[in-house]
Design a protein around this motif. Structure first.
Motif, mmCIF file in Angstrom:
data_model
loop_
_atom_site.group_PDB
_atom_site.id
_atom_site.type_symbol
_atom_site.label_atom_id
_atom_site.label_comp_id
_atom_site.label_asym_id
_atom_site.label_seq_id
_atom_site.Cartn_x
_atom_site.Cartn_y
_atom_site.Cartn_z
ATOM 1 N N MET A 59 0.831 -1.192 0.000
ATOM 2 C CA MET A 59 0.000 0.000 0.000
ATOM 3 C C MET A 59 0.871 1.250 0.000
ATOM 4 S SD MET A 59 -3.434 0.638 2.249
ATOM 5 C CE MET A 59 -2.879 1.378 3.773
ATOM 6 N N ASN A 60 0.587 2.145 -0.920
ATOM 7 C CA ASN A 60 1.321 3.398 -1.054
ATOM 8 C C ASN A 60 1.111 4.265 0.182
ATOM 9 O OD1 ASN A 60 1.196 6.443 -2.023
ATOM 10 N ND2 ASN A 60 2.598 5.346 -3.379
ATOM 11 N N ASP A 61 2.101 5.062 0.538
ATOM 12 C CA ASP A 61 2.012 5.890 1.739
ATOM 13 C C ASP A 61 0.805 6.824 1.723
ATOM 14 O OD1 ASP A 61 3.224 7.432 -0.304
ATOM 15 O OD2 ASP A 61 4.416 8.581 1.114
ATOM 16 N N ALA A 62 0.464 7.364 0.565
ATOM 17 C CA ALA A 62 -0.690 8.264 0.478
ATOM 18 C C ALA A 62 -1.995 7.541 0.801
ATOM 19 C CB ALA A 62 -0.766 8.881 -0.914
ATOM 20 N N GLU A 63 -2.041 6.253 0.541
ATOM 21 C CA GLU A 63 -3.265 5.494 0.784
ATOM 22 C C GLU A 63 -3.497 5.245 2.275
ATOM 23 O OE1 GLU A 63 -5.229 5.502 -1.603
ATOM 24 O OE2 GLU A 63 -3.778 5.940 -3.187
ATOM 25 N N TYR A 64 -2.437 5.217 3.060
ATOM 26 C CA TYR A 64 -2.611 5.146 4.517
ATOM 27 C C TYR A 64 -3.356 6.399 4.974
ATOM 28 C CZ TYR A 64 0.741 1.265 4.943
ATOM 29 O OH TYR A 64 1.376 0.051 4.864
ATOM 30 N N ALA A 65 -2.954 7.545 4.426
ATOM 31 C CA ALA A 65 -3.641 8.800 4.750
ATOM 32 C C ALA A 65 -5.097 8.736 4.311
ATOM 33 C CB ALA A 65 -2.926 9.982 4.100
ATOM 34 N N ARG A 66 -5.367 8.105 3.154
ATOM 35 C CA ARG A 66 -6.749 7.941 2.692
ATOM 36 C C ARG A 66 -7.567 7.136 3.703
ATOM 37 N NH1 ARG A 66 -9.085 7.729 -2.460
ATOM 38 N NH2 ARG A 66 -7.030 7.543 -3.425
ATOM 39 N N VAL A 67 -7.004 6.036 4.175
ATOM 40 C CA VAL A 67 -7.725 5.199 5.141
ATOM 41 C C VAL A 67 -8.037 5.996 6.404
ATOM 42 C CG1 VAL A 67 -7.581 3.150 6.620
ATOM 43 C CG2 VAL A 67 -6.841 3.021 4.232
ATOM 44 N N PHE A 68 -7.086 6.785 6.893
ATOM 45 C CA PHE A 68 -7.341 7.590 8.089
ATOM 46 C C PHE A 68 -8.354 8.704 7.800
ATOM 47 C CE2 PHE A 68 -3.111 5.831 9.422
ATOM 48 C CZ PHE A 68 -3.621 5.030 10.439
ATOM 49 N N SER A 69 -8.366 9.224 6.577
ATOM 50 C CA SER A 69 -9.381 10.196 6.196
ATOM 51 C C SER A 69 -10.765 9.551 6.199
ATOM 52 C CB SER A 69 -9.052 10.777 4.812
ATOM 53 O OG SER A 69 -10.015 11.730 4.434
ATOM 54 N N LEU A 70 -10.845 8.328 5.702
ATOM 55 C CA LEU A 70 -12.111 7.590 5.753
ATOM 56 C C LEU A 70 -12.539 7.337 7.199
ATOM 57 C CD1 LEU A 70 -11.472 5.019 2.878
ATOM 58 C CD2 LEU A 70 -13.011 7.008 2.823
ATOM 59 N N ALA A 71 -11.560 7.149 8.091
ATOM 60 C CA ALA A 71 -11.875 6.960 9.513
ATOM 61 C C ALA A 71 -12.448 8.241 10.110
ATOM 62 C CB ALA A 71 -10.633 6.506 10.278
ATOM 63 N N VAL A 72 -11.937 9.402 9.682
ATOM 64 C CA VAL A 72 -12.509 10.674 10.143
ATOM 65 C C VAL A 72 -13.953 10.779 9.674
ATOM 66 C CG1 VAL A 72 -12.401 13.195 9.953
ATOM 67 C CG2 VAL A 72 -10.302 11.882 10.345
ATOM 68 N N GLU A 73 -14.205 10.404 8.413
ATOM 69 C CA GLU A 73 -15.581 10.427 7.910
ATOM 70 C C GLU A 73 -16.475 9.484 8.702
ATOM 71 O OE1 GLU A 73 -15.841 9.914 3.676
ATOM 72 O OE2 GLU A 73 -14.407 11.528 3.302
ATOM 73 N N ALA A 74 -15.962 8.316 9.057
ATOM 74 C CA ALA A 74 -16.736 7.365 9.866
ATOM 75 C C ALA A 74 -17.014 7.945 11.253
ATOM 76 C CB ALA A 74 -15.996 6.036 9.970
ATOM 77 N N LEU A 75 -16.039 8.638 11.818
ATOM 78 C CA LEU A 75 -16.239 9.308 13.101
ATOM 79 C C LEU A 75 -17.323 10.373 12.969
ATOM 80 C CD1 LEU A 75 -15.554 10.116 16.021
ATOM 81 C CD2 LEU A 75 -13.646 11.463 15.092
ATOM 82 N N MET A 76 -17.263 11.149 11.886
ATOM 83 C CA MET A 76 -18.275 12.177 11.670
ATOM 84 C C MET A 76 -19.673 11.552 11.610
ATOM 85 S SD MET A 76 -16.278 14.693 9.002
ATOM 86 C CE MET A 76 -17.717 15.692 8.657
ATOM 87 N N GLU A 77 -19.794 10.458 10.876
ATOM 88 C CA GLU A 77 -21.087 9.766 10.810
ATOM 89 C C GLU A 77 -21.516 9.292 12.194
ATOM 90 O OE1 GLU A 77 -21.037 6.678 7.843
ATOM 91 O OE2 GLU A 77 -20.528 8.103 6.247
ATOM 92 N N HIS A 78 -20.567 8.772 12.959
ATOM 93 C CA HIS A 78 -20.854 8.247 14.297
ATOM 94 C C HIS A 78 -21.416 9.326 15.225
ATOM 95 C CE1 HIS A 78 -20.407 5.437 17.648
ATOM 96 N NE2 HIS A 78 -19.933 6.455 18.343
ATOM 97 N N VAL A 79 -20.954 10.561 15.073
ATOM 98 C CA VAL A 79 -21.409 11.641 15.961
ATOM 99 C C VAL A 79 -22.553 12.465 15.344
ATOM 100 C CG1 VAL A 79 -19.205 11.767 17.186
ATOM 101 C CG2 VAL A 79 -19.636 13.331 15.243
ATOM 102 N N GLY A 80 -23.109 11.997 14.222
ATOM 103 C CA GLY A 80 -24.263 12.662 13.645
ATOM 104 C C GLY A 80 -23.958 13.667 12.565
#
Length: 151
Positions: free
Chosen positions: A19-40
């Motif tokens: 996995m390319n280094d930029a894609e790790y950042a993508r996964v963590f960005s998706l985690a932020v989006e999941a957190l946003m969904e979790h808090v409404g």
């Protein structure tokens, strides 16, 4: 708390075969989006509250390689918070529980109309308050690191 489960997509793999280094950042960005969904703050919540979350700062540490098709999970630890900011720590694991990477982030709540920082809307604040907060005894070892050449 596991906030995201995913898999290494084929287009995330680089010429080194992992996995390319930029894609790790993508996964963590998706985690932020999941957190946003979790808090409404999913799309309807962002529209209803005229509110979103921006990432102010990120510190990403790579620990192990991830390969095509490999299952991934992202664990969230809330390190600190105030009325409009979240200090979060994400751990990226493989299916065997190996730590692949970490991302420490400072997130800021933003009024979408003004484009300025603003306190969390009341329902979002209640959801944020329900997130488990790290105590000093379970502070992640890799949190708060600085970048330097050790001498």
């Amino acid at each position: 708390m596991v906030i995201l489960e995913s898999r290494v997509a084929s287009n995330w793999v680089d010429y080194n075969g992992h996995m390319n280094d930029a894609e790790y950042a993508r996964v963590f960005s998706l985690a932020v989006e999941a957190l946003m969904e979790h808090v409404g703050l999913d799309e309807p919540g962002r529209t209803r509250h005229c509110y979103t979350i921006y990432t102010l700062e990120t510190h990403l540490c790579y620990r192990r390689e991830a390969h095509e098709g490999q299952p991934l999970s992202v664990e969230l630890t809330l390190l600190d918070r105030d009325t409009k900011r979240l200090h979060v720590f994400f751990k990226l694991h493989d299916a065997e529980g190996n730590l692949l990477a970490t991302s420490e982030q400072m997130l800021m709540g933003m009024d979408s109309d003004s484009g300025r920082p603003a306190p969390f809307p009341t329902p979002v604040e209640a959801a944020v308050a329900a997130l488990p907060l790290a105590s000093p005894s379970d502070w992640p070892e890799l949190a708060g690191r600085t970048i330097a050449i050790r001498r």
